[in-house]
Write an enzyme that holds these catalytic residues in place. Structure first.
Site, PDB file in Angstrom:
ATOM      1  N   SER A 244      -3.263  14.509 -13.645  1.00  0.00           N
ATOM      2  CA  SER A 244      -4.453  14.200 -14.186  1.00  0.00           C
ATOM      3  C   SER A 244      -4.967  15.711 -14.978  1.00  0.00           C
ATOM      4  CB  SER A 244      -5.379  13.748 -12.985  1.00  0.00           C
ATOM      5  OG  SER A 244      -6.720  13.801 -13.596  1.00  0.00           O
TER       6      SER A 244
ATOM      7  N   TYR B 203      -9.696  14.411  -4.871  1.00  0.00           N
ATOM      8  CA  TYR B 203      -8.847  13.777  -5.912  1.00  0.00           C
ATOM      9  C   TYR B 203      -8.258  14.997  -6.520  1.00  0.00           C
ATOM     10  CZ  TYR B 203      -7.872  11.468 -10.323  1.00  0.00           C
ATOM     11  OH  TYR B 203      -7.230  10.768 -11.475  1.00  0.00           O
TER      12      TYR B 203
ATOM     13  N   LYS C 104      -4.283  16.086  -6.551  1.00  0.00           N
ATOM     14  CA  LYS C 104      -3.756  16.072  -8.334  1.00  0.00           C
ATOM     15  C   LYS C 104      -2.962  17.278  -8.470  1.00  0.00           C
ATOM     16  CE  LYS C 104      -4.290  11.778  -9.661  1.00  0.00           C
ATOM     17  NZ  LYS C 104      -3.179  10.838  -9.797  1.00  0.00           N
TER      18      LYS C 104
ATOM     19  N   ASP D 180       0.801  -1.187  -0.019  1.00  0.00           N
ATOM     20  CA  ASP D 180      -0.013  -0.004  -0.016  1.00  0.00           C
ATOM     21  C   ASP D 180       0.852   1.306   0.060  1.00  0.00           C
ATOM     22  OD1 ASP D 180      -1.607   2.412   0.825  1.00  0.00           O
ATOM     23  OD2 ASP D 180      -3.058   0.977   1.760  1.00  0.00           O
TER      24      ASP D 180
HETATM   25  N1  LIG Z   1      -7.760   6.565 -16.357  1.00  0.00           N
HETATM   26  C1  LIG Z   1      -7.830   7.935 -16.599  1.00  0.00           C
HETATM   27  O1  LIG Z   1      -8.402   8.542 -17.465  1.00  0.00           O
HETATM   28  C2  LIG Z   1      -6.997   8.703 -15.632  1.00  0.00           C
HETATM   29  C3  LIG Z   1      -6.884  10.075 -15.876  1.00  0.00           C
HETATM   30  C4  LIG Z   1      -6.177  10.893 -15.118  1.00  0.00           C
HETATM   31  C5  LIG Z   1      -5.430  10.374 -14.008  1.00  0.00           C
HETATM   32  N2  LIG Z   1      -5.306   9.043 -13.902  1.00  0.00           N
HETATM   33  C6  LIG Z   1      -4.341   8.490 -12.781  1.00  0.00           C
HETATM   34  O2  LIG Z   1      -3.861   7.387 -13.481  1.00  0.00           O
HETATM   35  C7  LIG Z   1      -3.633   6.387 -12.284  1.00  0.00           C
HETATM   36  C8  LIG Z   1      -4.036   5.157 -12.476  1.00  0.00           C
HETATM   37  O3  LIG Z   1      -5.480   5.358 -13.017  1.00  0.00           O
HETATM   38  P1  LIG Z   1      -6.205   4.052 -13.683  1.00  0.00           P
HETATM   39  O4  LIG Z   1      -7.192   4.928 -14.545  1.00  0.00           O
HETATM   40  O5  LIG Z   1      -5.315   3.113 -14.129  1.00  0.00           O
HETATM   41  O6  LIG Z   1      -7.049   3.594 -12.399  1.00  0.00           O
HETATM   42  P2  LIG Z   1      -7.357   2.009 -11.731  1.00  0.00           P
HETATM   43  O7  LIG Z   1      -7.642   1.298 -13.031  1.00  0.00           O
HETATM   44  O8  LIG Z   1      -8.387   2.268 -10.823  1.00  0.00           O
HETATM   45  O9  LIG Z   1      -5.978   1.235 -11.257  1.00  0.00           O
HETATM   46  C9  LIG Z   1      -5.541   2.070  -9.974  1.00  0.00           C
HETATM   47  C10 LIG Z   1      -4.327   1.417  -9.745  1.00  0.00           C
HETATM   48  O10 LIG Z   1      -3.817   2.155  -8.588  1.00  0.00           O
HETATM   49  C11 LIG Z   1      -3.486   0.828  -7.474  1.00  0.00           C
HETATM   50  N3  LIG Z   1      -3.764   1.664  -6.231  1.00  0.00           N
HETATM   51  C12 LIG Z   1      -4.710   2.414  -5.606  1.00  0.00           C
HETATM   52  N4  LIG Z   1      -4.597   2.661  -4.325  1.00  0.00           N
HETATM   53  C13 LIG Z   1      -3.435   2.050  -4.046  1.00  0.00           C
HETATM   54  C14 LIG Z   1      -2.696   2.186  -2.750  1.00  0.00           C
HETATM   55  N5  LIG Z   1      -2.987   2.797  -1.591  1.00  0.00           N
HETATM   56  N6  LIG Z   1      -1.657   1.441  -2.894  1.00  0.00           N
HETATM   57  C15 LIG Z   1      -1.129   0.651  -3.925  1.00  0.00           C
HETATM   58  N7  LIG Z   1      -1.676   0.828  -5.084  1.00  0.00           N
HETATM   59  C16 LIG Z   1      -2.920   1.430  -5.169  1.00  0.00           C
HETATM   60  C17 LIG Z   1      -4.520  -0.088  -7.805  1.00  0.00           C
HETATM   61  O11 LIG Z   1      -3.880  -1.374  -7.290  1.00  0.00           O
HETATM   62  P3  LIG Z   1      -4.367  -2.127  -6.065  1.00  0.00           P
HETATM   63  O12 LIG Z   1      -5.913  -1.913  -5.912  1.00  0.00           O
HETATM   64  O13 LIG Z   1      -4.234  -3.484  -6.564  1.00  0.00           O
HETATM   65  O14 LIG Z   1      -3.392  -1.559  -4.798  1.00  0.00           O
HETATM   66  C18 LIG Z   1      -4.750  -0.006  -9.352  1.00  0.00           C
HETATM   67  O15 LIG Z   1      -3.449  -1.013 -10.041  1.00  0.00           O
HETATM   68  C19 LIG Z   1      -4.112   7.384 -10.841  1.00  0.00           C
HETATM   69  O16 LIG Z   1      -3.232   7.788 -10.246  1.00  0.00           O
HETATM   70  C20 LIG Z   1      -5.368   8.181 -11.481  1.00  0.00           C
HETATM   71  O17 LIG Z   1      -5.411   8.942 -10.696  1.00  0.00           O
HETATM   72  C21 LIG Z   1      -6.076   8.188 -14.719  1.00  0.00           C
END
Ligand SMILES: NC(=O)c1ccc[n+]([C@@H]2O[C@H](COP(=O)([O-])OP(=O)(O)OC[C@H]3O[C@@H](n4cnc5c(N)ncnc54)[C@H](OP(=O)(O)O)[C@@H]3O)[C@@H](O)[C@H]2O)c1
Length: 254
Positions: free
Chosen positions: A146, A159, A163, A64
């Site tokens: 983001s 959030y 960010k 974590d």
């Molecule tokens: N998708 C988008 O369009 C978008 C846009 C802007 C920014 N982002 C950013 O991109 C990143 C990934 O997003 P995503 O869309 O891929 O989301 P996701 O599919 O929900 O994946 C999130 C990942 O973060 C891990 N995670 C969450 N909390 C954690 C913790 N406390 N310790 C360790 N690992 C943790 C989760 O793994 P576990 O649950 O296995 O720990 C998972 O692998 C995030 O920072 C998000 O804010 C995404």
């Protein structure tokens, strides 16, 4: 690009799903040795298995990122197994459900702060300790910001605040890292198709009170951008990159 990762070690947090998984797999295909970190160990191991890379090129570590002792152990293990660290992709992150801020619980607030802000800080701190001491010295940190590092969605206080704070970490790191040959940049993503953005296919709240389905883009475009940022020599840096679904509401006040 081919084999730009030969001889290099990368660590990706949140590599069990979405952007982190796609980026870790892209880095593995590019020849990097990669540490995949996250809380769901079986998904990390599955992500490695899907690539078919030889045993010894990848390591899955359950952590974590908001836990200081866990993060310290993650980086100690990285150093012990691969002997150095060239690239950290601080990707792990989460959001709270769209909630008016007066109804957001302390626990919801802290879950987001711990993952997005404290986790990014703790991982950067451990990475810097390894990068400044290793030979050849230095490395690269890529933080996952983001579109919410620029402008909020409705009811996204935790959030959006975290960010925006990540931008502060990136700017300070890219300044303080210079003395130790550490480059730091940030990727600001909008609407990549991952589990986090699944809700956009059904409609998400808009500033005018309506709900709208929003376009998403393939997560592979983000993974390729991360590989590009990682591949630069340390005397060049993408400090900020915005990569987004072309027609998502952001430019033009909507
Ligand atoms: N998708 C988008 O369009 C978008 C846009 C802007 C920014 N982002 C950013 O991109 C990143 C990934 O997003 P995503 O869309 O891929 O989301 P996701 O599919 O929900 O994946 C999130 C990942 O973060 C891990 N995670 C969450 N909390 C954690 C913790 N406390 N310790 C360790 N690992 C943790 C989760 O793994 P576990 O649950 O296995 O720990 C998972 O692998 C995030 O920072 C998000 O804010 C995404």
């Amino acid at each position: 690009m081919a084999n730009t990762g030969a001889g290099k070690v990368a660590l990706v947090t949140g590599a069990s799903a979405g952007i982190g998984k796609a980026s870790a797999q892209a880095l593995l295909k590019e020849g990097y040795k990669v540490v995949l970190a996250g809380r769901r160990l079986e998904l990390l191991e599955q992500a490695i298995a899907e690539t078919g890379v030889p045993k010894g090129q990848a390591l899955a570590v359950k952590v974590d990122v908001g836990d200081p002792a866990g993060v310290q152990a993650l980086f100690e293990q990285t150093k012990n197994v691969f002997n150095r660290l060239d690239v950290l992709f601080n990707n792990a992150g989460t959001g709270a459900p769209a909630t008016p801020m007066e109804d957001l619980s302390y626990e919801q607030w802290m879950t987001v702060v711990n993952a997005n802000l404290t986790g990014t800080f703790l991982c950067m701190q451990q990475a810097v300790k390894i990068m400044k001491a290793q030979t050849p010295q230095g490395g690269r940190i890529i933080n996952n910001g983001s579109i919410s590092a620029h402008t909020p969605r409705p009811f996204s206080m935790a959030y959006t605040a975290t960010k925006h704070a990540v931008t502060g970490l990136t700017k300070t790191m890219s300044l303080d890292g210079r003395k130790d040959n550490i480059a730091c940049g940030q990727i600001d993503i909008g609407n990549a198709a991952t589990p986090m953005t699944e809700r956009m296919t059904k409609g998400v709240p808009q500033p005018n009170g309506t709900t709208m389905v929003e376009p998403r883009m393939d997560v592979e475009h983000v993974a390729n951008a991360v590989v590009y940022m990682a591949s630069l020599p340390l005397d060049a840096n993408v400090m900020f990159m915005t990569i987004m679904a072309t027609k998502m509401p952001f430019a033009g006040r909507g």
